[in-house]
Scaffold this motif. Structure first.
Motif, short mmCIF file in Angstrom:
data_model
loop_
_atom_site.label_atom_id
_atom_site.label_comp_id
_atom_site.label_asym_id
_atom_site.label_seq_id
_atom_site.Cartn_x
_atom_site.Cartn_y
_atom_site.Cartn_z
N MET A 1 26.32 8.92 3.30
CA MET A 1 26.67 8.78 1.89
C MET A 1 27.30 7.42 1.68
O MET A 1 28.29 7.07 2.34
CB MET A 1 27.65 9.88 1.45
N GLU B 1 22.94 8.93 -1.30
CA GLU B 1 22.53 9.26 0.06
C GLU B 1 21.52 8.22 0.53
O GLU B 1 20.60 7.86 -0.20
CB GLU B 1 21.87 10.63 0.11
N CYS C 1 25.35 15.12 5.37
CA CYS C 1 25.45 13.71 5.75
C CYS C 1 26.21 13.57 7.06
O CYS C 1 27.16 14.31 7.32
CB CYS C 1 26.15 12.91 4.65
N ARG D 1 26.08 18.32 1.93
CA ARG D 1 24.70 17.86 1.91
C ARG D 1 24.17 17.53 3.31
O ARG D 1 23.03 17.13 3.46
CB ARG D 1 24.58 16.62 1.02
N THR E 1 19.09 7.36 4.00
CA THR E 1 18.60 7.89 5.27
C THR E 1 17.89 6.77 6.04
O THR E 1 17.11 6.01 5.47
CB THR E 1 17.62 9.05 5.03
N THR F 1 21.25 10.73 7.66
CA THR F 1 21.64 10.51 6.27
C THR F 1 23.14 10.26 6.18
O THR F 1 23.94 11.00 6.75
CB THR F 1 21.25 11.73 5.40
N GLY G 1 19.41 12.38 -4.31
CA GLY G 1 20.47 11.77 -3.52
C GLY G 1 21.51 11.02 -4.33
O GLY G 1 22.47 10.51 -3.76
N HIS G 2 21.35 10.91 -5.63
CA HIS G 2 22.35 10.25 -6.47
C HIS G 2 23.35 11.30 -6.95
O HIS G 2 22.97 12.39 -7.35
CB HIS G 2 21.70 9.58 -7.68
#
Length: 145
Positions: free
Chosen positions: A67, A57, A100, A98, A59, A65, A36-37
Motif C-alpha cells: 500500500m 495498492e 498487503c 486487503r 503489485t 502487493t 486498489g484506490h
C-alpha cells in the motif's frame, strides 16, 4: 471523529478543501472506479470532513502487493488532535485486511509534522531518496486504460 471510506463522487468533492487544488468530478469518479484506490475521510461530529488519507495498492512480481500512502491531509483547525495518526492507522488496517505485505510513503525530509505522524504509527526510516516527476501534455484528457 469518525473515519469512513469514501465511496461516492460527492464525498470526494466535499473534501476538496483538504486537497492541493479543486476536485474534478470526472477525476473523482475515475479514482473510485480504479481497483486498489482507497480514500478514508475523518468526519467531525457535525459531518465536516476534517482530514483524509488516500492509498493505492501496488503489485510487483518480487514484492507482492504493498500500500502506498499517497496523501494525508488534515484541516488546519483540526490538527494536533491525533487525526492524522488515526487516518494513517486506519489505512494500515485496511492494507492488512486487503492482504498487503507492507506499506510505504514518500515524505519530504523537512516536513517535521508528517515525519512525526508516520513515526508515531510505527514507520521506520528506510533511507533518503529523491522524488522526480514528469508533467505529461494532455494527460488529464486521456481516457481510462
Amino acid at each position: 471523529m469518525e473515519i469512513r471510506r469514501a465511496t461516492t463522487v460527492a464525498e470526494l468533492v466535499a473534501a476538496e478543501h483538504l486537497y492541493d487544488g479543486p476536485a474534478r468530478e470526472e477525476w473523482a469518479a475515475r479514482f473510485l472506479a480504479a481497483p486498489g484506490h482507497l480514500m478514508l475521510v475523518a468526519y467531525t461530529e457535525d459531518g465536516f470532513p476534517a482530514g483524509f488519507v488516500s492509498g493505492i495498492e501496488m503489485t510487483h512480481p518480487d514484492k507482492g502487493t504493498e500500500m502506498c500512502l499517497y496523501e494525508l491531509s488534515v484541516d488546519e483547525a483540526h490538527r494536533r488532535r491525533g487525526t492524522g495518526r488515526a487516518l494513517t492507522e486506519a489505512l494500515l488496517a485496511a492494507a492488512r485486511e486487503r492482504g498487503c505485505r507492507g506499506a510505504w510513503v514518500g515524505v519530504d525530509t523537512d516536513n517535521a509534522p508528517a515525519l512525526a505522524t508516520y513515526r508515531a504509527t510505527g514507520a521506520a526510516d528506510e533511507g533518503v531518496f529523491a522524488m522526480l516527476g514528469w508533467t505529461l501534455p494532455d494527460g488529464e484528457a486521456a481516457p481510462p486504460a
